[in-house]
Design a protein around this motif. Structure first.
Motif, PDB file in Angstrom:
ATOM      1  N   UNK A 125      13.638  59.691  62.545  1.00 43.55           N
ATOM      2  CA  UNK A 125      14.521  58.629  62.055  1.00 43.55           C
ATOM      3  C   UNK A 125      15.621  59.312  61.256  1.00 43.55           C
ATOM      4  N   UNK A 126      16.867  59.016  61.626  1.00 41.58           N
ATOM      5  CA  UNK A 126      17.964  59.600  60.868  1.00 41.58           C
ATOM      6  C   UNK A 126      19.179  58.681  60.863  1.00 41.58           C
ATOM      7  N   UNK A 127      20.024  58.913  59.888  1.00 45.64           N
ATOM      8  CA  UNK A 127      21.267  58.178  59.688  1.00 45.64           C
ATOM      9  C   UNK A 127      22.398  59.157  59.912  1.00 45.64           C
ATOM     10  N   UNK A 128      23.375  58.757  60.691  1.00 42.57           N
ATOM     11  CA  UNK A 128      24.498  59.634  60.999  1.00 42.57           C
ATOM     12  C   UNK A 128      25.798  58.834  60.902  1.00 42.57           C
ATOM     13  N   UNK A 129      26.853  59.549  60.536  1.00 47.27           N
ATOM     14  CA  UNK A 129      28.113  58.870  60.280  1.00 47.27           C
ATOM     15  C   UNK A 129      29.288  59.677  60.788  1.00 47.27           C
ATOM     16  N   UNK A 130      30.208  58.998  61.413  1.00 44.49           N
ATOM     17  CA  UNK A 130      31.511  59.532  61.772  1.00 44.49           C
ATOM     18  C   UNK A 130      32.519  58.790  60.900  1.00 44.49           C
ATOM     19  N   UNK A 131      33.785  59.181  60.940  1.00 46.40           N
ATOM     20  CA  UNK A 131      34.745  58.502  60.056  1.00 46.40           C
ATOM     21  C   UNK A 131      34.763  56.966  60.177  1.00 46.40           C
ATOM     22  N   UNK A 132      34.645  56.428  61.362  1.00 47.30           N
ATOM     23  CA  UNK A 132      34.736  54.975  61.536  1.00 47.30           C
ATOM     24  C   UNK A 132      33.459  54.334  62.070  1.00 47.30           C
ATOM     25  N   UNK A 133      32.404  55.109  62.261  1.00 54.99           N
ATOM     26  CA  UNK A 133      31.174  54.587  62.852  1.00 54.99           C
ATOM     27  C   UNK A 133      29.957  55.132  62.120  1.00 54.99           C
ATOM     28  N   UNK A 134      28.841  54.389  62.221  1.00 57.85           N
ATOM     29  CA  UNK A 134      27.565  54.817  61.640  1.00 57.85           C
ATOM     30  C   UNK A 134      26.433  54.366  62.556  1.00 57.85           C
ATOM     31  N   UNK A 135      25.336  55.112  62.519  1.00 57.75           N
ATOM     32  CA  UNK A 135      24.176  54.731  63.327  1.00 57.75           C
ATOM     33  C   UNK A 135      22.892  55.191  62.665  1.00 57.75           C
ATOM     34  N   UNK A 136      21.850  54.420  62.903  1.00 66.19           N
ATOM     35  CA  UNK A 136      20.488  54.807  62.584  1.00 66.19           C
ATOM     36  C   UNK A 136      19.818  55.036  63.933  1.00 66.19           C
ATOM     37  N   UNK A 137      19.220  56.201  64.105  1.00 63.11           N
ATOM     38  CA  UNK A 137      18.549  56.543  65.358  1.00 63.11           C
ATOM     39  C   UNK A 137      17.058  56.629  65.082  1.00 63.11           C
ATOM     40  N   UNK A 138      16.264  55.941  65.924  1.00 57.04           N
ATOM     41  CA  UNK A 138      14.808  55.942  65.821  1.00 57.04           C
ATOM     42  C   UNK A 138      14.279  56.540  67.122  1.00 57.04           C
ATOM     43  N   UNK A 139      13.734  57.734  67.016  1.00 60.15           N
ATOM     44  CA  UNK A 139      13.324  58.512  68.171  1.00 60.15           C
ATOM     45  C   UNK A 139      11.879  58.184  68.543  1.00 60.15           C
ATOM     46  N   UNK A 140      11.705  57.069  69.247  1.00 60.40           N
ATOM     47  CA  UNK A 140      10.411  56.662  69.785  1.00 60.40           C
ATOM     48  C   UNK A 140      10.655  55.651  70.883  1.00 60.40           C
ATOM     49  N   UNK A 141       9.636  55.410  71.681  1.00 61.79           N
ATOM     50  CA  UNK A 141       9.684  54.367  72.704  1.00 61.79           C
ATOM     51  C   UNK A 141       8.942  53.165  72.130  1.00 61.79           C
ATOM     52  N   UNK A 142       9.653  52.084  71.799  1.00 56.57           N
ATOM     53  CA  UNK A 142       8.992  50.947  71.141  1.00 56.57           C
ATOM     54  C   UNK A 142       7.862  50.322  71.957  1.00 56.57           C
ATOM     55  N   UNK A 143       7.962  50.352  73.283  1.00 55.47           N
ATOM     56  CA  UNK A 143       6.894  49.781  74.108  1.00 55.47           C
ATOM     57  C   UNK A 143       5.689  50.712  74.154  1.00 55.47           C
ATOM     58  N   UNK A 144       5.911  51.986  74.448  1.00 55.99           N
ATOM     59  CA  UNK A 144       4.805  52.940  74.547  1.00 55.99           C
ATOM     60  C   UNK A 144       4.063  53.103  73.225  1.00 55.99           C
ATOM     61  N   UNK A 145       4.802  53.057  72.127  1.00 57.24           N
ATOM     62  CA  UNK A 145       4.196  53.253  70.810  1.00 57.24           C
ATOM     63  C   UNK A 145       3.645  51.958  70.212  1.00 57.24           C
ATOM     64  N   UNK A 146       3.837  50.839  70.910  1.00 58.53           N
ATOM     65  CA  UNK A 146       3.474  49.503  70.401  1.00 58.53           C
ATOM     66  C   UNK A 146       4.210  49.183  69.099  1.00 58.53           C
ATOM     67  N   UNK A 147       5.382  49.783  68.919  1.00 57.70           N
ATOM     68  CA  UNK A 147       6.140  49.575  67.688  1.00 57.70           C
ATOM     69  C   UNK A 147       6.618  48.132  67.553  1.00 57.70           C
ATOM     70  N   UNK A 148       6.896  47.484  68.669  1.00 58.11           N
ATOM     71  CA  UNK A 148       7.298  46.077  68.612  1.00 58.11           C
ATOM     72  C   UNK A 148       6.255  45.227  67.895  1.00 58.11           C
ATOM     73  N   UNK A 149       4.984  45.609  68.009  1.00 59.06           N
ATOM     74  CA  UNK A 149       3.892  44.833  67.439  1.00 59.06           C
ATOM     75  C   UNK A 149       3.518  45.286  66.029  1.00 59.06           C
ATOM     76  N   UNK A 150       4.196  46.288  65.530  1.00 56.19           N
ATOM     77  CA  UNK A 150       3.926  46.836  64.208  1.00 56.19           C
ATOM     78  C   UNK A 150       4.656  46.030  63.135  1.00 56.19           C
ATOM     79  N   UNK A 151       4.040  45.939  61.983  1.00 53.83           N
ATOM     80  CA  UNK A 151       4.699  45.285  60.845  1.00 53.83           C
ATOM     81  C   UNK A 151       5.943  46.062  60.423  1.00 53.83           C
ATOM     82  N   UNK A 152       6.001  47.350  60.769  1.00 49.22           N
ATOM     83  CA  UNK A 152       7.139  48.189  60.360  1.00 49.22           C
ATOM     84  C   UNK A 152       8.392  47.897  61.183  1.00 49.22           C
ATOM     85  N   UNK A 153       8.225  47.327  62.374  1.00 48.34           N
ATOM     86  CA  UNK A 153       9.388  47.075  63.243  1.00 48.34           C
ATOM     87  C   UNK A 153      10.415  46.148  62.594  1.00 48.34           C
TER      88      UNK A 153
END
Length: 176
Positions: A125-153
């Motif tokens: 999990x990381x936060x990255x920024x360019x001058x006019x843009x920002x993104x949070x990237x989460x490096x996992x497969x939400x379906x394979x990891x069952x992340x959709x069903x997690x309270x953390x999602x």
């Protein structure tokens, strides 16, 4: 008093993303789901990097300025280690309890603020920024990891929207 942040979804599987947004739209009025990405301040996406100013991206694939040298899915599920527990993105989140199944070999771009990494240094999990843009990237497969069903999602969705919303309001601040 703050206004709800308009959030759109760009995914072939939008159901869980939409419902995470709607949960906080109804409970705290912190987010507002919009169908048209042009109306959104933040876009939730999977498997691609949207062109939005701010994005929360799950399961990175393909080319993007938000990651470098993306490779195949790692063989063993990475064990997560939080690097910055006090960051607003990590609020109420137990990163070590998240299943990062489906994470890909990748490098975060220069200047990225890595919040969670594997014990081998893979950015999760990381936060990255360019001058006019920002993104949070989460490096996992939400379906394979069952992340959709997690309270953390939904918590991660809410936290990312709050952090990205603040970056929109103050374009000159850094990502730390």
């Amino acid at each position: 008093e703050s206004k709800p942040v308009p959030v759109a979804v760009e995914s072939t599987e939008p159901f869980f993303y939409q419902n995470a947004i709607l949960a906080f739209a109804e409970a705290q009025e912190a987010l507002r789901y919009v169908k048209d990405p042009a109306e959104a301040e933040i876009t939730l996406a999977s498997r691609k990097a949207p062109t939005a100013k701010c994005a929360l991206i799950f399961q990175p694939e393909g080319e993007s300025p938000w990651w470098q040298q993306i490779g195949s899915v790692v063989a063993a599920t990475p064990k997560a280690q939080s690097k910055h527990r006090d960051h607003a993105l990590m609020r109420w989140l137990d990163a070590e309890g998240i299943n990062f199944a489906g994470a890909r070999e990748l490098r975060a771009p220069p200047g990225a603020h890595i919040l969670v990494e594997s014990d081998e240094g893979l950015p999760l999990i990381y936060l990255v920024r360019e001058p006019e843009k920002s993104a949070v990237v989460v490096n996992l497969d939400p379906a394979e990891s069952s992340f959709y069903l997690s309270a953390w999602f939904p918590i991660l969705v809410r936290n990312a929207a709050a952090v990205l919303g603040e970056l929109l309001k103050a374009p000159g601040i850094t990502v730390q």
